[in-house]
Design an enzyme around this catalytic site. Structure first.
Site, PDB file in Angstrom:
ATOM      1  N   ASN A  31       7.130  -5.501  -3.496  1.00 35.52           N
ATOM      2  CA  ASN A  31       6.637  -4.224  -4.223  1.00 35.52           C
ATOM      3  C   ASN A  31       6.747  -3.040  -3.305  1.00 35.52           C
ATOM      4  O   ASN A  31       7.354  -2.354  -3.312  1.00 35.52           O
ATOM      5  CB  ASN A  31       5.440  -4.268  -4.981  1.00 35.52           C
ATOM      6  CG  ASN A  31       5.062  -3.083  -5.944  1.00 35.52           C
ATOM      7  OD1 ASN A  31       5.844  -2.038  -5.798  1.00 35.52           O
ATOM      8  ND2 ASN A  31       4.138  -3.260  -6.677  1.00 35.52           N
ATOM      9  N   ASP A  32       5.289  -2.958  -2.576  1.00 37.89           N
ATOM     10  CA  ASP A  32       5.571  -1.664  -1.646  1.00 37.89           C
ATOM     11  C   ASP A  32       6.396  -1.688  -0.588  1.00 37.89           C
ATOM     12  O   ASP A  32       6.972  -0.495  -0.443  1.00 37.89           O
ATOM     13  CB  ASP A  32       4.145  -1.742  -0.933  1.00 37.89           C
ATOM     14  CG  ASP A  32       2.890  -1.646  -1.875  1.00 37.89           C
ATOM     15  OD1 ASP A  32       3.051  -0.951  -3.145  1.00 37.89           O
ATOM     16  OD2 ASP A  32       1.699  -2.199  -1.504  1.00 37.89           O
ATOM     17  N   VAL A  33       7.030  -2.756  -0.303  1.00 41.79           N
ATOM     18  CA  VAL A  33       7.969  -2.737   0.825  1.00 41.79           C
ATOM     19  C   VAL A  33       9.578  -2.220   0.403  1.00 41.79           C
ATOM     20  O   VAL A  33      10.306  -2.109   0.993  1.00 41.79           O
ATOM     21  CB  VAL A  33       8.057  -4.107   1.445  1.00 41.79           C
ATOM     22  CG1 VAL A  33       6.903  -4.524   2.250  1.00 41.79           C
ATOM     23  CG2 VAL A  33       8.640  -5.090   0.750  1.00 41.79           C
TER      24      VAL A  33
END
Lengths: 104, 469
Positions: free
Chosen positions: B398-400
């Site tokens: 997600n964040d990456v």
């Protein structure tokens, strides 16, 4: 002043600083794909503290120091064996594998 | 047996062991030389232990203890799952730390056994103090890290993966640290026979500090914490080496210490966090406000739709995240990739430095599923290729892959990401629309070219495998 004797602390510091530099350069060259094996192998390497523990356990007496040493030997040995073996297990997986279809 | 080994010969053999340890790390620069490197490491350890046994007065106790510990280590190394590597490594750090403390205790008890005069010279006492408190903090800190990684937070609040913060935390830590240093100074200046009370007080405070320093650090920062403790365990070994005047311990400890420090730095950079903000902790606390406030529509599809897309693509980049490891979907993914490759699709994997819970974790998980390492590329190697790729398939990450990282003013601005949003089509598998560790929404999910496939990664990928013909 008696002669050219250098305090062991200075000698040790020399070794330490040089080793940090060597470590720094060698570790930057480790491929990121192998950072987990790097950690497990450094775990195994730091278990060389075993050397100090063996000296304590083998002082020849059976006193508090020897018992502390024996406990430290057992703990460090877990890392020695566990660290190198689990690293070997991981690196085994990174071996280049021939596609199985080829053998048919 | 003492006569058989002159001090010079001992020192030279220790030097050989040190060089072998350096070669062990050097081998890790490439997967092909890595196994040879590991053997060098084993050889170095065998030399070190054999030499030390040869200069000991009695070896029965040590051999017995090695057998017990070795058996336990062997057993664990055989049984551990690759997904549990972070826990294992944390546990091993704690052992090094505790061993350092025990050895320091043995030195205080019987200095002549280590070739030191009694009372111990002040210089060695300072070194002993440093080795002991670093070792003690490594021990207790690693226990907390282990608990957090193993998910023991549901049973004991101390191991909660959410940061534990309380008012005046930093002040309390500071006071404890000052008192601990004070006890250390008392230990250094103590007269004959008065060593133990300050030594024990100092050790107890260091144990406590180790716990307090790690509890405020959130689960998302575990890759940094584990690298940092790796570093500490090395410094502890070095400290003991200083107090015993043992160059081998100093060198090995310095290698491990700098290795852990470099890994901490790499992890901090990959998460766009400063080292100090990680140490001070509190990140990843449930703030949740603002996130998910806005309901936007996403395009969702079935595994069959994805199979159709993938089957007709020329190039696919798979972006695995920790969600994939949790679902144990590595083998299914590999099967999917194999089927696609057989159809002539160019399939590669893109790995973000913090894709697992420790540095390099995802690479090991993929290697375990027998994904050839030349299909697995690092962020810098593959980021330029997303623009010319048909499909980026994001699995449990997600964040990456959050393009907000490129937007000034966003909380994750500046974090290096995998540029999945540049691919012609993006497919994202997630369990739900929940936000990632950073707690912020991900615009990637709402793009017109993005298709969401909800569900457990393993189940979804297995369905895709079935649907690819």
């Amino acid at each position: 002043m008696h002669g050219l004797a250098v305090d062991p602390i200075v000698t040790n510091l020399t070794i330490f600083v040089l080793a940090v530099f060597v470590g720094y350069h060698v570790v930057w060259n480790v491929t990121p794909a192998l950072h987990t094996p790097l950690m497990s192998v450094t775990n195994a390497i730091s278990s060389v503290i075993l050397v100090g523990a063996i000296l304590a356990a083998g002082s020849g007496r059976l006193d508090t120091g020897a018992l502390l040493g024996a406990a430290a030997v057992a703990l460090a040995a877990i890392n020695t064996f566990g660290g190198f073996l689990v690293t070997e297990r991981m690196l085994e997986m990174f071996k280049k594998k021939e596609p199985k279809e080829k053998h048919r | 047996m003492i006569e058989a080994m002159s001090p010079n010969r001992v020192a030279l053999l220790y030097l050989a062991a040190s060089v072998l340890f350096i070669l062990a790390l050097k081998g890790l620069s490439h997967p092909l030389s890595a196994r040879r490197g590991n053997r060098f490491g084993v050889a170095g350890m065998v030399i070190a232990v054999a030499v030390t046994l040869a200069i000991s007065r009695r070896i029965d106790i040590a051999l017995g203890a090695i057998a017990i510990g070795g058996l336990a280590g062997w057993f664990v190394a055989r049984r551990v799952e690759m997904t549990q590597m972070p826990e294992l490594v944390a546990a091993m750090h704690s052992l090094v730390g505790l061993a350092a403390v025990l050895i320091a205790g043995a030195v205080v008890d019987n200095p002549p056994a280590f070739g030191l005069s009694n009372p111990i010279p002040a210089g060695n006492r300072v070194e002993l103090f440093i080795g002991t408190f670093v070792g003690a903090m490594t021990f207790s800190g690693s226990i907390i890290a282990f608990g957090k990684l193993a998910g023991l937070g549901t049973k004991f609040r101390l191991f909660s993966s959410a940061p534990i913060v309380f008012k005046g935390q930093h002040i309390v830590n500071l006071i404890l640290a000052v008192v601990m240093v004070g006890a250390g100074l008392m230990f250094v200046t103590a007269g004959v026979g008065a060593h133990w009370p300050p030594f024990l007080l100092m050790t107890a405070l260091a144990f406590l500090l180790g716990i307090l320093v790690i509890i405020p650090i959130g689960g998302a920062d575990m890759p940094v914490v584990i690298s940092m403790l790796n570093s500490y365990s090395g410094w502890a070994a070095s400290g003991i080496g200083f107090s015993l005047n043992n160059p081998l311990l100093i060198v090995a400890g310095a290698l491990v210490g700098s290795s852990g420090a470099i890994l901490s730095y790499i992890m901090c950079k990959a998460m766009n966090r400063s080292f100090f903000s990680v140490i001070l902790g509190g990140f990843g606390a449930a703030e949740g406000s603002g996130a998910a406030a806005e309901q936007r529509s996403v395009k969702s599809g079935s595994p069959e739709d994805v199979a159709f897309l993938l089957g007709n693509a020329e190039s696919v980049i798979i972006v695995p995240g920790y969600g994939l490891a949790v679902a144990r979907a590595q083998h299914a993914v590999k099967e999917m990739a194999q089927k696609l490759i057989a159809k002539g699709v160019n399939v590669r994997y893109a790995i973000h430095p913090v894709a697992g819970r420790m540095p390099g974790h995802m690479n090991v998980l993929l290697a375990e599923a027998e994904v050839p390492y030349d299909q697995v590329l690092e962020m810098e190697e593959i980021n330029g290729d997303f623009g010319s790729t048909d499909i980026a398939f994001v699995l449990g990450a997600n964040d990456v892959v959050n393009p907000l990282a490129e937007q000034p003013g966003s909380p994750i601005h500046g974090m290096p990401i995998l540029e999945a949003h540049k691919a012609r089509t993006v497919v994202v598998n997630k369990r739900s629309m929940a936000s990632g560790y950073a707690g912020i929404d991900n615009p990637l999910f709402y793009m017109d070219k993005t298709m969401m496939v909800f569900g457990d990664a393993k189940k979804v990928v297995e369905d895709i495998v079935k649907a690819i013909e």
